[in-house]
Scaffold this motif. Sequence first.
Motif, mmCIF file in Angstrom:
data_model
loop_
_atom_site.group_PDB
_atom_site.id
_atom_site.type_symbol
_atom_site.label_atom_id
_atom_site.label_comp_id
_atom_site.label_asym_id
_atom_site.label_seq_id
_atom_site.Cartn_x
_atom_site.Cartn_y
_atom_site.Cartn_z
ATOM 1 N N GLU A 79 -28.856 3.115 -19.420
ATOM 2 C CA GLU A 79 -29.011 4.446 -18.830
ATOM 3 C C GLU A 79 -30.162 5.207 -19.485
ATOM 4 O OE1 GLU A 79 -25.418 6.729 -19.100
ATOM 5 O OE2 GLU A 79 -25.752 7.629 -17.130
ATOM 6 N N LYS A 80 -30.898 5.917 -18.657
ATOM 7 C CA LYS A 80 -32.054 6.750 -19.012
ATOM 8 C C LYS A 80 -33.349 5.960 -19.129
ATOM 9 C CE LYS A 80 -29.316 10.364 -21.207
ATOM 10 N NZ LYS A 80 -29.060 11.145 -22.433
ATOM 11 N N GLU A 81 -33.271 4.652 -19.057
ATOM 12 C CA GLU A 81 -34.504 3.866 -19.013
ATOM 13 C C GLU A 81 -35.126 3.972 -17.625
ATOM 14 O OE1 GLU A 81 -33.743 0.208 -22.181
ATOM 15 O OE2 GLU A 81 -33.724 -0.170 -20.030
ATOM 16 N N ASP A 82 -36.431 3.762 -17.540
ATOM 17 C CA ASP A 82 -37.111 3.652 -16.264
ATOM 18 C C ASP A 82 -37.075 2.194 -15.809
ATOM 19 O OD1 ASP A 82 -39.842 5.929 -17.183
ATOM 20 O OD2 ASP A 82 -37.713 6.290 -16.772
ATOM 21 N N VAL A 83 -37.040 2.002 -14.503
ATOM 22 C CA VAL A 83 -37.010 0.630 -13.982
ATOM 23 C C VAL A 83 -37.837 0.575 -12.697
ATOM 24 C CG1 VAL A 83 -34.830 1.071 -12.756
ATOM 25 C CG2 VAL A 83 -35.518 -1.278 -13.265
ATOM 26 N N THR A 84 -38.586 -0.513 -12.533
ATOM 27 C CA THR A 84 -39.384 -0.715 -11.328
ATOM 28 C C THR A 84 -38.910 -1.964 -10.604
ATOM 29 O OG1 THR A 84 -41.338 0.388 -12.230
ATOM 30 C CG2 THR A 84 -41.694 -1.158 -10.425
ATOM 31 N N LEU A 85 -38.666 -1.795 -9.324
ATOM 32 C CA LEU A 85 -38.261 -2.900 -8.454
ATOM 33 C C LEU A 85 -39.471 -3.316 -7.630
ATOM 34 C CD1 LEU A 85 -34.836 -1.480 -7.204
ATOM 35 C CD2 LEU A 85 -35.363 -2.642 -9.344
ATOM 36 N N ASP A 86 -39.768 -4.594 -7.670
ATOM 37 C CA ASP A 86 -40.980 -5.089 -7.021
ATOM 38 C C ASP A 86 -40.710 -5.540 -5.592
ATOM 39 O OD1 ASP A 86 -41.969 -6.750 -10.095
ATOM 40 O OD2 ASP A 86 -42.328 -4.691 -9.428
ATOM 41 N N CYS A 87 -41.717 -5.326 -4.747
ATOM 42 C CA CYS A 87 -41.644 -5.787 -3.355
ATOM 43 C C CYS A 87 -43.042 -6.208 -2.931
ATOM 44 C CB CYS A 87 -41.120 -4.687 -2.448
ATOM 45 S SG CYS A 87 -41.151 -5.106 -0.690
ATOM 46 N N VAL A 88 -43.161 -7.449 -2.479
ATOM 47 C CA VAL A 88 -44.436 -7.953 -1.969
ATOM 48 C C VAL A 88 -44.199 -8.416 -0.547
ATOM 49 C CG1 VAL A 88 -46.196 -9.735 -2.224
ATOM 50 C CG2 VAL A 88 -45.224 -8.643 -4.253
ATOM 51 N N TYR A 89 -45.128 -8.107 0.334
ATOM 52 C CA TYR A 89 -44.927 -8.428 1.744
ATOM 53 C C TYR A 89 -46.115 -9.200 2.301
ATOM 54 C CZ TYR A 89 -48.044 -4.474 2.467
ATOM 55 O OH TYR A 89 -49.117 -3.633 2.422
ATOM 56 N N GLU A 90 -45.863 -9.866 3.405
ATOM 57 C CA GLU A 90 -46.916 -10.573 4.130
ATOM 58 C C GLU A 90 -46.836 -10.182 5.594
ATOM 59 O OE1 GLU A 90 -45.917 -14.690 1.766
ATOM 60 O OE2 GLU A 90 -46.835 -14.832 3.754
ATOM 61 N N THR A 91 -47.979 -9.857 6.188
ATOM 62 C CA THR A 91 -48.027 -9.590 7.612
ATOM 63 C C THR A 91 -49.443 -9.708 8.106
ATOM 64 O OG1 THR A 91 -47.535 -7.974 9.353
ATOM 65 C CG2 THR A 91 -48.261 -7.088 7.238
#
Lengths: 114, 111
Positions: A15-27
């Motif tokens: 708790e209180k940490e920062d977190v980044t969720l990754d998303c890569v797409y192709e189109t």
Amino acid sequence: AQKVTQAQTEISVVEKEDVTLDCVYETRDTTYYLFWYKQPPSGELVFLIRRNSFDEQNEISGRYSWNFQKSTSSFNFTITASQVVDSAVYFCALSEDTGNQFYFGTGTSLTVIP
Amino acid sequence: DVKVTQSSRYLVKRTGEKVFLECVQDMDHENMFWYRQDPGLGLRLIYFSYDVKMKEKGDIPEGYSVSREKKERFSLILESASTNQTSMYLCASSMTVWGYTFGSGTRLTVV
């Protein structure tokens, strides 16, 4: 072909940490839409954000922020100062121009430890 | 707010039974979708519909059929339930590119 990749299957943070969720797409479409959804333990997917391909401005909503970079085909989601209530599965999705069909990533399960 | 209602939250059925999963939306959306969600596989599209009496196969239609007799209702039918159809089923509706609204899901167990 459309494809969305969420390489992170599970993430745990304190708790209180920062977190980044990754998303890569192709189109191959020039016009498309990107989305993030949250699925809490209750099961219902909740809409978080929609972005079109012509709007690369980053967005901030409270503790949530999104970084859209066409150059790297990424649409990453950052939670600042995470809280236990952020624990959920998060899905990134891509929609073609017509919006008639969405392509979902496999989801990232986030656990925030108190 | 748009509401998408799935008739059952939890369902247990026997192998070989015919199973109906019902979904109703209240905002006159044209598009409706059925997905199944399995661990590690994310959401996979089973069927979708752009209008009444219209249906299109998604990525995994085998073993399923759908019915859309009225705009607000989209039913998923398991013709002869099998254990590999044990899953979470999610219904969604949408208006063009404004994103999906999902129902709360039906967790189906086939024994």
